[in-house]
Write an enzyme that holds these catalytic residues in place. Sequence first.
Site, PDB file in Angstrom:
ATOM      1  N   ARG A 265       0.844  -1.195   0.000  1.00 55.11           N
ATOM      2  CA  ARG A 265       0.000   0.000   0.000  1.00 55.11           C
ATOM      3  C   ARG A 265       0.885   1.253   0.000  1.00 55.11           C
ATOM      4  O   ARG A 265       0.518   2.291  -0.514  1.00 55.11           O
ATOM      5  CB  ARG A 265      -0.953   0.049   1.200  1.00 55.11           C
ATOM      6  CG  ARG A 265      -1.997   1.180   1.028  1.00 55.11           C
ATOM      7  CD  ARG A 265      -2.966   1.307   2.191  1.00 55.11           C
ATOM      8  NE  ARG A 265      -2.337   1.857   3.366  1.00 55.11           N
ATOM      9  CZ  ARG A 265      -2.206   1.256   4.532  1.00 55.11           C
ATOM     10  NH1 ARG A 265      -2.675   0.069   4.734  1.00 55.11           N
ATOM     11  NH2 ARG A 265      -1.600   1.845   5.539  1.00 55.11           N
TER      12      ARG A 265
ATOM     13  N   TYR B 110     -11.539  19.460 -15.263  1.00 52.63           N
ATOM     14  CA  TYR B 110     -12.171  18.144 -15.417  1.00 52.63           C
ATOM     15  C   TYR B 110     -13.371  18.025 -14.462  1.00 52.63           C
ATOM     16  O   TYR B 110     -13.326  18.525 -13.330  1.00 52.63           O
ATOM     17  CB  TYR B 110     -11.120  17.069 -15.112  1.00 52.63           C
ATOM     18  CG  TYR B 110     -11.657  15.678 -15.168  1.00 52.63           C
ATOM     19  CD1 TYR B 110     -11.955  15.076 -16.380  1.00 52.63           C
ATOM     20  CD2 TYR B 110     -11.882  14.960 -13.999  1.00 52.63           C
ATOM     21  CE1 TYR B 110     -12.464  13.790 -16.425  1.00 52.63           C
ATOM     22  CE2 TYR B 110     -12.378  13.670 -14.038  1.00 52.63           C
ATOM     23  CZ  TYR B 110     -12.683  13.097 -15.264  1.00 52.63           C
ATOM     24  OH  TYR B 110     -13.184  11.828 -15.307  1.00 52.63           O
TER      25      TYR B 110
ATOM     26  N   ASP C 288      -2.831  20.284 -14.080  1.00 53.16           N
ATOM     27  CA  ASP C 288      -3.260  19.009 -14.651  1.00 53.16           C
ATOM     28  C   ASP C 288      -2.787  18.994 -16.107  1.00 53.16           C
ATOM     29  O   ASP C 288      -3.277  19.753 -16.936  1.00 53.16           O
ATOM     30  CB  ASP C 288      -4.787  18.876 -14.549  1.00 53.16           C
ATOM     31  CG  ASP C 288      -5.302  17.527 -15.059  1.00 53.16           C
ATOM     32  OD1 ASP C 288      -4.627  16.904 -15.899  1.00 53.16           O
ATOM     33  OD2 ASP C 288      -6.394  17.108 -14.619  1.00 53.16           O
TER      34      ASP C 288
ATOM     35  N   LYS D  78      -5.221   8.065 -19.337  1.00 54.81           N
ATOM     36  CA  LYS D  78      -5.430   8.602 -20.677  1.00 54.81           C
ATOM     37  C   LYS D  78      -4.173   8.408 -21.545  1.00 54.81           C
ATOM     38  O   LYS D  78      -3.856   7.306 -21.894  1.00 54.81           O
ATOM     39  CB  LYS D  78      -5.838  10.074 -20.574  1.00 54.81           C
ATOM     40  CG  LYS D  78      -6.929  10.349 -19.522  1.00 54.81           C
ATOM     41  CD  LYS D  78      -8.269   9.786 -19.916  1.00 54.81           C
ATOM     42  CE  LYS D  78      -9.305   9.888 -18.800  1.00 54.81           C
ATOM     43  NZ  LYS D  78      -9.438  11.181 -18.154  1.00 54.81           N
TER      44      LYS D  78
HETATM   45  C1  PLP Z   1      -9.845  11.628 -16.937  1.00 58.06           C
HETATM   46  C2  PLP Z   1      -9.278  12.857 -16.370  1.00 58.06           C
HETATM   47  C3  PLP Z   1      -9.080  12.980 -14.989  1.00 58.06           C
HETATM   48  C4  PLP Z   1      -9.496  11.905 -14.008  1.00 58.06           C
HETATM   49  O1  PLP Z   1      -8.752  10.736 -14.185  1.00 58.06           O
HETATM   50  P1  PLP Z   1      -9.287   9.259 -13.804  1.00 58.06           P
HETATM   51  O2  PLP Z   1      -8.118   8.403 -14.107  1.00 58.06           O
HETATM   52  O3  PLP Z   1     -10.488   8.997 -14.650  1.00 58.06           O
HETATM   53  O4  PLP Z   1      -9.640   9.291 -12.363  1.00 58.06           O
HETATM   54  C5  PLP Z   1      -8.508  14.158 -14.521  1.00 58.06           C
HETATM   55  N1  PLP Z   1      -8.156  15.151 -15.351  1.00 58.06           N
HETATM   56  C6  PLP Z   1      -8.344  15.079 -16.682  1.00 58.06           C
HETATM   57  C7  PLP Z   1      -7.954  16.221 -17.546  1.00 58.06           C
HETATM   58  C8  PLP Z   1      -8.914  13.932 -17.235  1.00 58.06           C
HETATM   59  O5  PLP Z   1      -9.106  13.864 -18.556  1.00 58.06           O
END
Ligand code: PLP
Length: 395
Positions: A59, A112, A184, A209
């Site tokens: 963990r 997001y 982000d 992604k």
């Molecule tokens: C998908 C996404 C997230 C969240 O990520 P998860 O892996 O789905 O929790 C955060 N920021 C952006 C820009 C995203 O496209």
Amino acid sequence: MKNKSIGKGTCSVWAGEEKSLMQNATQVPVVHSVSFGYKDALQWQQVALGKQKGHIYSRNTNPTVDVFENKICQLENAEKATSASTGMGIIHSTLFSFLVPGQRVVSVKDTYGGTNKIFTEFLPRINVEVILCNTTDHEAIEAEVAKGCDLLYLETPTNPTIKIIDLDRLARAGKKVGAIVVVDNTFATPVNQQPLALGADLVLHSATKFLGGHADAMGGVVCGNKELIDQIYHYREINGATLDPMSAYLLLRGMKTLALRVERQNQSAIEIAKYLDSHPKIEKVFYPGLESHEGHEIAKKQMTGFGGMLSFILKENTFEAVGTVLANLKFAHSAANLGSVETIVGPPATTSHVECSKAEREAMGIPESLIRYSTGIEDIKDLVDDLGNALSKLK
Ligand SMILES: *Cc1c(COP(=O)(O)O)cnc(C)c1O
């Protein structure tokens, strides 16, 4: 570990993998072990106290997860990285590691969807004030930051209208008041944009992604200096949103081709944007590589490629028209994710902004017929032909 001298392609393949973890295996082993045993109690204690290298309990840390963190760390040119089970897991951990009641966050309206929920629902609950500015109104963001700001949270390009924020300019505003500046970088990837070099303190990703790139594993990661990352690691280690070794392995495998995929997606996306921009059935295209895009000059300054994400509005502004286009695309998944080797399309009305009413979406500048397009690595001719055919089915 910082390594500025090697290229992104080499870094994608080799970073974090310089040392073999086991028996000279050239590939990273998936270490599923929950714990790591020590016959020597003194050594166990040294490892547990962090005075000697090693792992105790998965963990907290795990060898496979370590390699994943090291690879993205080098790609972002950071001192240290820590991961979580999902992008939201790392965003949550980052925000809650630092924020305490009475503090003030400045961010933008187009973050997001999940991040926006933390800002509007969960942070106010612990008495953290959150100011959400119009995304591209740099003066307004600077003015709010100047009033006092503990954490400045930015995202660029944004979802779904691909807006661009000037990171260098706003990071300077954040620094002036001592705010932690978080970016982000999911849409841009470290191949196209390096927020730390532009002045951010922390850069984070939904590894689900582009980093993984194959839509078969979830994960999140944040990079920055040791002091900040250690705090986030400690929070995540206790809240338990740990990245599991199998996902770390899949993400690592995907990341080997990150530079290759993103370069291809950059090339294809600009061609698709230009094609759609001149198409009679398209009202408007949002892509920072187009000179007509309002953020083009900023994007040119801070990005080395404009990315694989674009969106467009159909002239026929109905949800039915969107349905017609999606149903007729052969080489695109209609799905909620993005950044994969396959092209993926989705309307915000079913993905990022499903919880808003039609009127609310229109007010946010998101018409019913907006389609988000995540460019895959297919042959560009096939993607253009596919779009042409699907659009020909419209009135
Ligand atoms: C998908 C996404 C997230 C969240 O990520 P998860 O892996 O789905 O929790 C955060 N920021 C952006 C820009 C995203 O496209």
